[in-house]
Design a protein around this motif. Sequence first.
Motif, PDB file in Angstrom:
ATOM      1  N   LEU A   1      -6.885  25.676  15.430  1.00 41.41           N
ATOM      2  CA  LEU A   1      -5.747  25.952  14.463  1.00 41.41           C
ATOM      3  C   LEU A   1      -5.449  24.728  13.734  1.00 41.41           C
ATOM      4  O   LEU A   1      -4.781  24.940  12.582  1.00 41.41           O
ATOM      5  N   PHE A   2      -6.059  23.549  13.782  1.00 41.49           N
ATOM      6  CA  PHE A   2      -5.564  22.572  13.186  1.00 41.49           C
ATOM      7  C   PHE A   2      -6.219  22.655  11.573  1.00 41.49           C
ATOM      8  O   PHE A   2      -7.286  23.054  11.307  1.00 41.49           O
ATOM      9  N   ARG A   3      -5.308  22.228  10.661  1.00 43.55           N
ATOM     10  CA  ARG A   3      -5.699  22.291   9.303  1.00 43.55           C
ATOM     11  C   ARG A   3      -4.931  21.073   8.494  1.00 43.55           C
ATOM     12  O   ARG A   3      -3.874  20.614   8.904  1.00 43.55           O
ATOM     13  N   GLN A   4      -5.774  20.495   7.766  1.00 40.50           N
ATOM     14  CA  GLN A   4      -5.183  19.367   6.896  1.00 40.50           C
ATOM     15  C   GLN A   4      -5.313  19.320   5.372  1.00 40.50           C
ATOM     16  O   GLN A   4      -6.225  20.095   4.848  1.00 40.50           O
ATOM     17  N   ASP A   5      -4.404  18.959   4.670  1.00 41.24           N
ATOM     18  CA  ASP A   5      -4.528  19.061   3.035  1.00 41.24           C
ATOM     19  C   ASP A   5      -4.574  17.797   2.440  1.00 41.24           C
ATOM     20  O   ASP A   5      -3.463  16.794   2.862  1.00 41.24           O
ATOM     21  N   ARG A   6      -5.620  17.193   1.869  1.00 41.95           N
ATOM     22  CA  ARG A   6      -5.564  15.808   1.270  1.00 41.95           C
ATOM     23  C   ARG A   6      -5.146  15.861  -0.265  1.00 41.95           C
ATOM     24  O   ARG A   6      -5.502  14.670  -0.628  1.00 41.95           O
ATOM     25  N   GLY A   7      -4.838  16.726  -0.633  1.00 39.62           N
ATOM     26  CA  GLY A   7      -4.245  16.751  -2.055  1.00 39.62           C
ATOM     27  C   GLY A   7      -5.366  16.606  -2.858  1.00 39.62           C
ATOM     28  O   GLY A   7      -6.339  17.371  -2.631  1.00 39.62           O
ATOM     29  N   ASN A   8      -5.451  15.691  -3.895  1.00 39.13           N
ATOM     30  CA  ASN A   8      -6.327  15.612  -4.741  1.00 39.13           C
ATOM     31  C   ASN A   8      -7.449  14.592  -4.186  1.00 39.13           C
ATOM     32  O   ASN A   8      -8.354  14.258  -4.941  1.00 39.13           O
ATOM     33  N   ASN A   9      -7.625  14.074  -3.036  1.00 39.61           N
ATOM     34  CA  ASN A   9      -8.380  13.177  -2.504  1.00 39.61           C
ATOM     35  C   ASN A   9      -9.447  13.835  -1.743  1.00 39.61           C
ATOM     36  O   ASN A   9      -9.651  13.527  -0.487  1.00 39.61           O
TER      37      ASN A   9
ATOM     38  N   VAL B   1       7.771  13.809  11.242  1.00 35.45           N
ATOM     39  CA  VAL B   1       7.259  14.549   9.989  1.00 35.45           C
ATOM     40  C   VAL B   1       6.761  16.115  10.459  1.00 35.45           C
ATOM     41  O   VAL B   1       6.082  16.327  11.259  1.00 35.45           O
ATOM     42  N   PRO B   2       7.395  17.127   9.894  1.00 36.72           N
ATOM     43  CA  PRO B   2       7.267  18.499  10.154  1.00 36.72           C
ATOM     44  C   PRO B   2       5.919  18.946   9.873  1.00 36.72           C
ATOM     45  O   PRO B   2       5.243  18.326   9.111  1.00 36.72           O
ATOM     46  N   SER B   3       5.368  20.084  10.576  1.00 33.65           N
ATOM     47  CA  SER B   3       4.386  20.875  10.125  1.00 33.65           C
ATOM     48  C   SER B   3       4.174  21.167   8.537  1.00 33.65           C
ATOM     49  O   SER B   3       5.073  21.591   8.113  1.00 33.65           O
ATOM     50  N   TRP B   4       2.838  20.872   8.013  1.00 38.90           N
ATOM     51  CA  TRP B   4       2.620  21.045   6.781  1.00 38.90           C
ATOM     52  C   TRP B   4       3.753  20.773   5.569  1.00 38.90           C
ATOM     53  O   TRP B   4       3.702  21.634   4.501  1.00 38.90           O
TER      54      TRP B   4
ATOM     55  N   PHE C   1       0.766  -1.163   0.061  1.00 37.71           N
ATOM     56  CA  PHE C   1       0.102   0.058   0.043  1.00 37.71           C
ATOM     57  C   PHE C   1       0.860   1.379   0.035  1.00 37.71           C
ATOM     58  O   PHE C   1       1.876   1.160   0.828  1.00 37.71           O
ATOM     59  N   LYS C   2       0.556   2.196  -0.839  1.00 41.72           N
ATOM     60  CA  LYS C   2       1.159   3.551  -0.874  1.00 41.72           C
ATOM     61  C   LYS C   2      -0.041   4.621  -0.394  1.00 41.72           C
ATOM     62  O   LYS C   2      -0.838   4.638  -1.348  1.00 41.72           O
ATOM     63  N   THR C   3       0.166   5.449   0.340  1.00 37.79           N
ATOM     64  CA  THR C   3      -0.639   6.403   0.691  1.00 37.79           C
ATOM     65  C   THR C   3      -0.676   7.588  -0.226  1.00 37.79           C
ATOM     66  O   THR C   3       0.359   7.660  -0.840  1.00 37.79           O
ATOM     67  N   ALA C   4      -1.719   8.307  -0.253  1.00 37.17           N
ATOM     68  CA  ALA C   4      -1.652   9.378  -1.340  1.00 37.17           C
ATOM     69  C   ALA C   4      -1.227  10.634  -0.275  1.00 37.17           C
ATOM     70  O   ALA C   4      -0.824  10.599   0.744  1.00 37.17           O
ATOM     71  N   ALA C   5      -0.732  11.538  -1.113  1.00 36.17           N
ATOM     72  CA  ALA C   5      -0.007  12.670  -0.557  1.00 36.17           C
ATOM     73  C   ALA C   5      -1.001  13.431   0.366  1.00 36.17           C
ATOM     74  O   ALA C   5      -2.046  13.509   0.226  1.00 36.17           O
ATOM     75  N   TYR C   6      -0.368  13.678   1.496  1.00 37.91           N
ATOM     76  CA  TYR C   6      -1.091  14.378   2.904  1.00 37.91           C
ATOM     77  C   TYR C   6      -0.250  15.289   3.479  1.00 37.91           C
ATOM     78  O   TYR C   6       1.103  15.153   3.479  1.00 37.91           O
ATOM     79  N   ARG C   7      -0.644  16.451   4.129  1.00 39.15           N
ATOM     80  CA  ARG C   7      -0.030  17.281   5.030  1.00 39.15           C
ATOM     81  C   ARG C   7      -0.971  17.876   5.820  1.00 39.15           C
ATOM     82  O   ARG C   7      -2.223  17.893   5.404  1.00 39.15           O
ATOM     83  N   ALA C   8      -0.551  18.139   7.122  1.00 41.82           N
ATOM     84  CA  ALA C   8      -1.442  18.765   8.161  1.00 41.82           C
ATOM     85  C   ALA C   8      -0.396  19.701   8.909  1.00 41.82           C
ATOM     86  O   ALA C   8       0.975  19.691   8.927  1.00 41.82           O
TER      87      ALA C   8
END
Length: 349
Positions: free
Chosen positions: A341-349, A311-314, A272-279
């Motif tokens: 304050l929390f924010r996440q970015d699931r890319g194209n997902n 994994v650093p922020s964002w 399994f390879k996860t999709a790109a994610y940042r938070a």
Amino acid sequence: MSLTEKPAETPERRAFYDKIDKEAFTPLWAVMSSIITPEPKSACQPHLWNFANAKAHLLEAGNLITAKEAERRVLILENPGMRGDSKITTSLYAGLQLVMPGEVAPAHRHSQSALRFVLDGAGAHTAVNGERTEMNFGDFVITPPQAWHDHGNHTDEPMIWLDGLDIPMVSHFDASFAEGYGDDEQPIDRTMGDSLARYGANMLPVDYHQEKLASPIFNYPYERSRAALEQMKDQGEWDPCHGLKMRYVNPVDGGYAMPTIAPFLQLLPKGFKTAAYRATDATVFVPVEGSGRTTIDGQVFEWGPKDIFVVPSWKWVTHEADDEAVLFSFSDRVAQEKLGLFRQDRGNN
């Protein structure tokens, strides 16, 4: 004027800045672009600590200083971007603790919340507010704020676990207090397993009233958590960014198990390879089982069981599992969510 550029500095303005500096004034327009940033800006860097190397260093330390003399024989995992600050992220501390056979790490208490995640050995114990719990591989153990706690090892093998604390967060608020108990071990007045039976069986005492923010359960055994992941994977509901990811909860209210630190356990199937994610929550990861690699902001980190990486922020992150893998992680997400304050970015997902 913009959020990313400073106004030009003229001789007249420089003279004015120098004059007001003597009275402890600073012009906002000269520093705004560095203190209110369009995106998170942190000294925190991606990094991986190899467990085999860490264990060798810890065992060497075991011959240099006792647990009692050190109070806690710990090697701090210092983020390379913040050396000297005792931080693994900007808000969290992490270290690897060693308790040798026959040793006791003396009882004390402090304002900081602490978690333990057992990495090596089996059968040592932690005592929290009069109750002991046995510590085994993969167990997630909580020390709530201001709870008396000590650690002991009556086995024949060294015990090593990961400590995670909110030391930088508490220091930021100038709210640190600590005191020793006076004896190496606190008195035990509750039977082993009492907390898990009382609060961890989908029941609560009839007149229970929540007085503290931390979970009343202080040991979440890996055997139970792993069995839950195993059952759920048969459903095949894989999140593209996380695989199968669960958070440890407080059974009283269903919230996070700790007031300032959010702990998680996730499973990634083989291949399994996860999709790109940042938070925004910089996160510490520990592979419990399996091997694979994680790409953080373009850097690839190969990992195996018991290694630790941050994994650093964002920063964009993806995980790829060569074998079925289980990852434990923790971050300050619970604090960020409480503060909005929390924010996440699931890319194209």
